[in-house]
Design a protein around this motif. Structure first.
Motif, PDB file in Angstrom:
ATOM      1  N   UNK A   1       0.845  -1.201   0.000  1.00  0.00           N
ATOM      2  CA  UNK A   1       0.000   0.000   0.000  1.00  0.00           C
ATOM      3  C   UNK A   1       0.883   1.254   0.000  1.00  0.00           C
TER       4      UNK A   1
ATOM      5  N   UNK B   1       2.110   1.712  -3.526  1.00  0.00           N
ATOM      6  CA  UNK B   1       1.089   2.245  -4.422  1.00  0.00           C
ATOM      7  C   UNK B   1       0.865   3.726  -4.157  1.00  0.00           C
ATOM      8  N   UNK B   2       0.853   4.095  -2.871  1.00  0.00           N
ATOM      9  CA  UNK B   2       0.620   5.506  -2.546  1.00  0.00           C
ATOM     10  C   UNK B   2       1.740   6.366  -3.134  1.00  0.00           C
TER      11      UNK B   2
ATOM     12  N   UNK C   1       1.399   6.175  -7.113  1.00  0.00           N
ATOM     13  CA  UNK C   1       0.256   6.853  -7.723  1.00  0.00           C
ATOM     14  C   UNK C   1       0.090   8.281  -7.238  1.00  0.00           C
ATOM     15  N   UNK C   2       0.547   8.555  -6.023  1.00  0.00           N
ATOM     16  CA  UNK C   2       0.293   9.879  -5.447  1.00  0.00           C
ATOM     17  C   UNK C   2       1.283  10.914  -5.954  1.00  0.00           C
TER      18      UNK C   2
ATOM     19  N   UNK D   1       0.092  13.039  -8.708  1.00  0.00           N
ATOM     20  CA  UNK D   1      -1.017  13.890  -8.270  1.00  0.00           C
ATOM     21  C   UNK D   1      -0.514  15.182  -7.646  1.00  0.00           C
TER      22      UNK D   1
ATOM     23  N   UNK E   1      -7.774  -0.628  -5.051  1.00  0.00           N
ATOM     24  CA  UNK E   1      -7.281  -0.271  -6.381  1.00  0.00           C
ATOM     25  C   UNK E   1      -8.436  -0.142  -7.366  1.00  0.00           C
TER      26      UNK E   1
ATOM     27  N   UNK F   1     -10.284   2.975  -6.784  1.00  0.00           N
ATOM     28  CA  UNK F   1      -9.476   4.069  -7.323  1.00  0.00           C
ATOM     29  C   UNK F   1      -9.710   4.218  -8.826  1.00  0.00           C
TER      30      UNK F   1
ATOM     31  N   UNK G   1      -5.680   9.458  -5.074  1.00  0.00           N
ATOM     32  CA  UNK G   1      -5.185   8.497  -4.085  1.00  0.00           C
ATOM     33  C   UNK G   1      -6.000   8.463  -2.799  1.00  0.00           C
TER      34      UNK G   1
ATOM     35  N   UNK H   1      -6.571   4.930  -1.812  1.00  0.00           N
ATOM     36  CA  UNK H   1      -5.347   4.309  -1.298  1.00  0.00           C
ATOM     37  C   UNK H   1      -5.108   4.720   0.161  1.00  0.00           C
ATOM     38  N   UNK H   2      -5.407   5.992   0.460  1.00  0.00           N
ATOM     39  CA  UNK H   2      -5.270   6.442   1.846  1.00  0.00           C
ATOM     40  C   UNK H   2      -6.285   5.727   2.736  1.00  0.00           C
TER      41      UNK H   2
END
Lengths: 224, 227
Positions: free
Chosen positions: A71, A74-75, A78-79, A82, B173, B176, B183, B186-187
């Motif tokens: 996780x 992924x954060x 993907x973040x 952003x 996911x 998302x 995200x 995801x958080x």
């Protein structure tokens, strides 16, 4: 079951294994170094006199240790776009693994600091030592002795954790296994080869730790 | 964020799946780990070597490649399809058994040799000594770090998402994607895992205080590793 184990079938793919293994090693070594720096900072924060600083340190450790690495990865992966940063797969994986490992590293270093009695700090200061001298000659050797064994375990944990980099498209050993397995249908062979790479990496650290531990500390209590 | 409340039932259901998967893997791992620990403390050296190799092998191989092997390799090798659930349970349980065996071994070894000798001297058989003398004492040492092993399994179960099993991470996911990136989901994932894992580790700490045994702690990296 008419599957015959023929290691020969993966020979053509071994050329790709070398850069993959190098990538695994690079990520692991860098992640270990980065996580040690962040971990040391967090460990010192947790011993601060300011409550807020202690809280931030403790929160960091608990968040990292109680969320799955996947996780975190992924954060980070993907973040980052952003908030306007474009990280490559490699950087994202390295950052995610380092941030996560730092949580564990901080606890190891903190345990080492706790093990040094207060009197040692006081005595060193009373001797007129500077902060640097105190850490270099008095504190660090004692901390090192305490954290030596868990540090080795943590190195191994980071190597194993680097396998998750394959989830964000880094082409390291696990990714090699998946790709070659899918192309050749020789999953058993690719699994065995990938497993050997990891076992060699991890056991090298394990055995080196025992050997160096025996040389550094008379008593071989370095095991676990 | 207001729209994402729609996904709450989905997240709750997925949380249940994650707990079920990790709990099952822990149970199987605990049984397997106990057997390995018994081999590890056996008087016959070949058994000890086998157990040692088993533990060391699974502790130096990433669980992800075991997972890939179980999921992609089994259909090719054995000729039948393995569901992501079975593959994930299998891989998680194997890894958990290696970790549990170390915990159980530490528990068995924490019982002093004098206990064995006294029990044997009073005419008990090996099996009886294990059952009535060693096990009750070892359990106090075993329980708190097992909580740490469970937390590791819980976090490792997120890897099942990679082979397409719809547990918590996979669901996050997916949510998302339906939201077109971002995200937030995801958080949310991280928050759910944190609540579960931290809650359980607090219980583990309470358990530890209750039994008041020193040595290895529930959050010890030795039995867990990163996940």
């Amino acid at each position: 079951m008419n599957y015959t184990f023929t290691l020969r079938t993966v020979f053509p793919y071994l050329g790709g294994l070398v850069p993959a293994a190098e990538l695994t090693l690079t990520i692991s070594v860098l992640a270990i170094l980065i996580s040690m720096v962040i971990g040391a900072v967090v460990a010192v924060m947790r011993r601060s006199r300011l409550r807020a600083v202690r809280f931030v340190g403790a929160a960091y450790v608990e968040v990292m240790r109680n969320t799955p690495l996947l996780v975190t990865l992924y954060i980070v992966y993907f973040a980052s776009p952003a908030i306007g940063i474009r990280l490559s797969s490699f950087t994202a994986a390295l950052l995610g693994i380092s941030l996560n490992a730092a949580g564990y590293m901080a606890e190891i270093i903190r345990a080492g600091l706790i093990a040094v009695p207060r009197g040692q700090f006081e005595a060193a200061t009373a001797q007129g030592m500077s902060v640097w001298q105190m850490f270099r000659h008095i504190i660090f050797p004692q901390v090192f002795r305490t954290i030596y064994a868990p540090l080795g375990n943590q190195f191994i944990a980071v190597i194993l954790a680097s396998s998750l980099a394959s989830a964000v498209a880094v082409e390291e050993v696990t990714s090699w296994m998946e790709t070659v397995g899918a192309n050749s249908f020789r999953f058993f062979e690719t699994f065995v080869v990938a497993a050997i790479v990891y076992v060699v990496l991890c056991q090298t650290i394990n055995l080196a730790r025992l050997q160096i531990g025996r040389m550094l500390f008379r008593q071989p209590d370095a095991r676990r | 964020m207001s729209g994402s409340l729609v996904f709450l039932p989905l997240f709750l259901k997925a949380t249940g799946t994650t707990i079920w998967l990790s709990w099952l893997a822990l149970l199987i791992g605990a049984v397997g780990g106990t057997l390995i620990a018994l081999l590890r403390t056996s008087r016959l050296w070949p058994l000890r070597v086998i157990a040692l190799l088993y533990t060391e092998a699974f502790r130096s191989v990433p669980i992800l490649i075991v997972l890939f092997f179980a999921y992609f390799g089994a259909p090719v090798m054995l000729g039948f399809d393995v569901s992501p659930f079975v593959a994930a349970t299998f891989a998680l349980a194997l890894h958990a058994s290696a970790n549990m065996s170390e915990v159980v071994r530490a528990g068995i070894e924490s019982v002093g040799a004098g206990q064995w000798e006294a029990a044997l001297a009073s005419g008990m058989r090996m099996r009886e000594v294990m059952r009535h003398i060693v096990a009750p004492q070892a359990l106090r040492v075993i329980l708190p770090p097992s909580v740490g092993v469970y937390i590791t399994v819980l976090k490792e179960s997120s890897l099942a998402s990679i082979i397409g099993y719809f547990e918590l991470t996979r669901t996050g996911l997916l949510v998302r994607e339906t939201q077109g990136g971002g995200f937030g989901p995801l958080l949310a994932l991280a928050a759910i895992y944190f609540i579960l894992s931290y809650g359980i580790s607090l219980c583990g700490a309470a358990l530890e205080r209750h039994y008041a045994v020193g040595g290895a702690t529930s959050t010890d990296a030795v039995v867990g590793g990163m996940a």
